[in-house]
Write an enzyme that holds these catalytic residues in place. Sequence first.
Site, PDB file in Angstrom:
ATOM      1  N   LEU A 149       0.537  -0.991  -0.358  1.00 36.45           N
ATOM      2  CA  LEU A 149       0.174  -0.160  -0.156  1.00 36.45           C
ATOM      3  C   LEU A 149       0.853   1.161  -0.126  1.00 36.45           C
ATOM      4  O   LEU A 149       0.497   2.283  -0.844  1.00 36.45           O
ATOM      5  CB  LEU A 149      -0.599   0.297   1.473  1.00 36.45           C
ATOM      6  CG  LEU A 149      -1.928   1.263   1.605  1.00 36.45           C
ATOM      7  CD1 LEU A 149      -3.132   1.433   0.128  1.00 36.45           C
ATOM      8  CD2 LEU A 149      -2.966   1.196   2.720  1.00 36.45           C
ATOM      9  N   GLY A 150       2.361   1.264   0.509  1.00 37.65           N
ATOM     10  CA  GLY A 150       2.889   2.618   1.213  1.00 37.65           C
ATOM     11  C   GLY A 150       4.382   1.964   1.307  1.00 37.65           C
ATOM     12  O   GLY A 150       4.582   1.260   1.823  1.00 37.65           O
ATOM     13  N   ARG A 151       5.095   2.714   1.081  1.00 32.47           N
ATOM     14  CA  ARG A 151       6.702   2.374   0.959  1.00 32.47           C
ATOM     15  C   ARG A 151       7.657   3.244   2.145  1.00 32.47           C
ATOM     16  O   ARG A 151       7.091   4.776   1.645  1.00 32.47           O
ATOM     17  CB  ARG A 151       7.852   2.010  -0.353  1.00 32.47           C
ATOM     18  CG  ARG A 151       7.358   0.277  -0.496  1.00 32.47           C
ATOM     19  CD  ARG A 151       8.194   0.530  -1.674  1.00 32.47           C
ATOM     20  NE  ARG A 151       7.745  -1.294  -2.386  1.00 32.47           N
ATOM     21  CZ  ARG A 151       8.229  -2.142  -1.859  1.00 32.47           C
ATOM     22  NH1 ARG A 151       8.517  -2.341  -0.874  1.00 32.47           N
ATOM     23  NH2 ARG A 151       7.537  -3.223  -2.784  1.00 32.47           N
ATOM     24  N   GLY A 152       8.070   3.298   2.452  1.00 34.32           N
ATOM     25  CA  GLY A 152       8.982   4.469   3.015  1.00 34.32           C
ATOM     26  C   GLY A 152      10.675   4.171   3.152  1.00 34.32           C
ATOM     27  O   GLY A 152      11.115   2.902   3.584  1.00 34.32           O
ATOM     28  N   GLY A 153      11.741   4.952   4.305  1.00 31.43           N
ATOM     29  CA  GLY A 153      12.890   4.671   4.076  1.00 31.43           C
ATOM     30  C   GLY A 153      12.673   3.485   5.630  1.00 31.43           C
ATOM     31  O   GLY A 153      13.879   2.663   5.744  1.00 31.43           O
ATOM     32  N   PHE A 154      11.920   3.143   6.482  1.00 28.90           N
ATOM     33  CA  PHE A 154      11.638   2.733   7.980  1.00 28.90           C
ATOM     34  C   PHE A 154      10.760   1.598   8.153  1.00 28.90           C
ATOM     35  O   PHE A 154      10.813   1.394   8.727  1.00 28.90           O
ATOM     36  CB  PHE A 154      12.231   3.893   9.257  1.00 28.90           C
ATOM     37  CG  PHE A 154      13.178   4.721   8.835  1.00 28.90           C
ATOM     38  CD1 PHE A 154      14.309   4.064   9.131  1.00 28.90           C
ATOM     39  CD2 PHE A 154      13.225   6.110   8.113  1.00 28.90           C
ATOM     40  CE1 PHE A 154      15.558   5.638   9.253  1.00 28.90           C
ATOM     41  CE2 PHE A 154      14.352   7.013   8.276  1.00 28.90           C
ATOM     42  CZ  PHE A 154      15.643   5.564   8.635  1.00 28.90           C
ATOM     43  N   GLY A 155      10.087   1.537   6.846  1.00 34.06           N
ATOM     44  CA  GLY A 155       8.309   0.739   6.740  1.00 34.06           C
ATOM     45  C   GLY A 155       7.990   0.653   5.980  1.00 34.06           C
ATOM     46  O   GLY A 155       7.963   2.194   5.158  1.00 34.06           O
ATOM     47  N   LYS A 205       0.448  -2.562   9.152  1.00 39.17           N
ATOM     48  CA  LYS A 205       1.880  -1.828   8.790  1.00 39.17           C
ATOM     49  C   LYS A 205       3.152  -1.879   9.737  1.00 39.17           C
ATOM     50  O   LYS A 205       2.932  -2.471  10.810  1.00 39.17           O
ATOM     51  CB  LYS A 205       1.952   0.135   9.739  1.00 39.17           C
ATOM     52  CG  LYS A 205      -0.013   0.824   8.860  1.00 39.17           C
ATOM     53  CD  LYS A 205       0.091   1.846   9.750  1.00 39.17           C
ATOM     54  CE  LYS A 205      -0.921   2.315   8.606  1.00 39.17           C
ATOM     55  NZ  LYS A 205      -1.233   3.897   9.581  1.00 39.17           N
ATOM     56  N   ASP A 218      -0.557  15.140  11.594  1.00 39.20           N
ATOM     57  CA  ASP A 218      -0.552  15.062   9.729  1.00 39.20           C
ATOM     58  C   ASP A 218      -1.932  15.439   9.037  1.00 39.20           C
ATOM     59  O   ASP A 218      -2.064  14.302   8.217  1.00 39.20           O
ATOM     60  CB  ASP A 218       0.335  13.648   9.906  1.00 39.20           C
ATOM     61  CG  ASP A 218       0.295  13.911   8.542  1.00 39.20           C
ATOM     62  OD1 ASP A 218       0.950  15.087   7.893  1.00 39.20           O
ATOM     63  OD2 ASP A 218       1.262  12.572   7.476  1.00 39.20           O
TER      64      ASP A 218
END
Length: 478
Positions: free
Chosen positions: A16-22, A41, A139
């Site tokens: 669903l989504g990507r990030g640098g730490f998870g 998550k 946020d």
Amino acid sequence: MIGRLLDQRYQVVEVLGRGGFGHTYIGQDTRRPGNPTCVVKQLKPATDDPEFLHTARRLFNSEAETLEKLGKHDQIPQLLAYFEQEGEFFLVQEFIPGHPLSEELIPGMQWSAEQVTHMLWEVLSILEFIHNNGVIHRDIKPDNIIRRKSDNKLVLVDFGAVKQVKMHSLMTQELQQNPTVAIGTPGYMPSEQGQGRPRPSSDIYALGIIGVQALTGLHPTQLPEDPETGELIWQNYAQSNKQLIANITKMVRHYFKYRYQSATEALQALASSSSYTSQPLVAIFQQKGNQCIQKVYQNTLLALRSLQKLAKPAYIPPTNPNTLESRPTATLARNVASPPTHQQQSTHNLQLYSNSLSKFPYKLPLLIGSGLILLLIVGNSISGNNKSQQTPISNAQNQTQTVPTNKPEQAKTEEKNNCFVVTSSSNLRSTSGRRRTGEVIKAGTKVTITGKEEGGWLEISAPQEGWIWKSRTKKTCN
């Protein structure tokens, strides 16, 4: 990661989504009928340092507890599970079918005042709930507001639980004193939040910016700023009534003390504006009003029925000097031998009430007192005081307790067979409907089962009453 089974239950099926730490994934709950969809998550700690992992685990558990509490709101996703596996942290939340609000904010297209008012009202109502629970979202942006497909209501998602833990891996010695410094999205984040000091009014600012975006059709980064005051210049790009523009202007003031200090205050400003008679807002008021009226009617009906059961014929002083004792014995015996039927008794009681009201000289105080008692009963029911309704249940439960036998050896054997040990922390569900209670039965806890098992759940009676997962227990105690 795709196809991986987490916690022996959640099957990862899509990114669903990507990030640098998870990363965030779409998963399926393999232990529920139909394998319903959920959101998983994942947090990957940047280091294996034991001290860091201890701090990350503490922050993660704290945020999970917060999400469990907030999930009681209908427009906030429910927390389904949280766990640690192979040095990684996972949150599992309810999946909300729908689309983000960002898809409705088309560049160059302006919303009507009614649409903006309805959107602000819905999200402010959610913010009022989370702020009253001591939580700041930090946020608020269109991507984190989902239009739910089932009823078109707005749902607030992504409470930054993973972000707080992720930030810990980036902190220098200076930033360790302020772990919230970088949480937020440019364009929607106010200045004080960028400095690491968010307040409830910071969420109100971000929501106000979404209102500006909807009214102007411009992204926040496209709006000019007053170089002297730091205020956004947007009013000339909006075509709306002055009152709505004034309210949103106060929401997005550069200095936080000039904004609404709470979501409740902002809601009151919307409700008190005479121009806010739009159909969506009126529909909200009507819905809440109808629910309240229905509840008052139901509680009033229950109160009247209770008074009817407790009612007894009023005593009427005899007008005849000949008292009851002076009546012939035969008459008394005949009355006892021939009791009146139910219909005759009811007619007799009504006649007694009528005679007492006509002869009693203080009818008005009696009527006023009865009315006040009825109002107190109804008001007590509306305020949510259900203790009187809960008492019979607890009494019934107490009455159904097993009478101890005279066979101690057999009792010890049954006690041992009914004793389980929790091998992995498990969320406790209520005995009625298996709703979340917010309580967690920790690993190593001895529990007593009732013998009931359904859909992978075990009912326990101690140390608390409720349901826990059978797969997280060991069959016998030492």
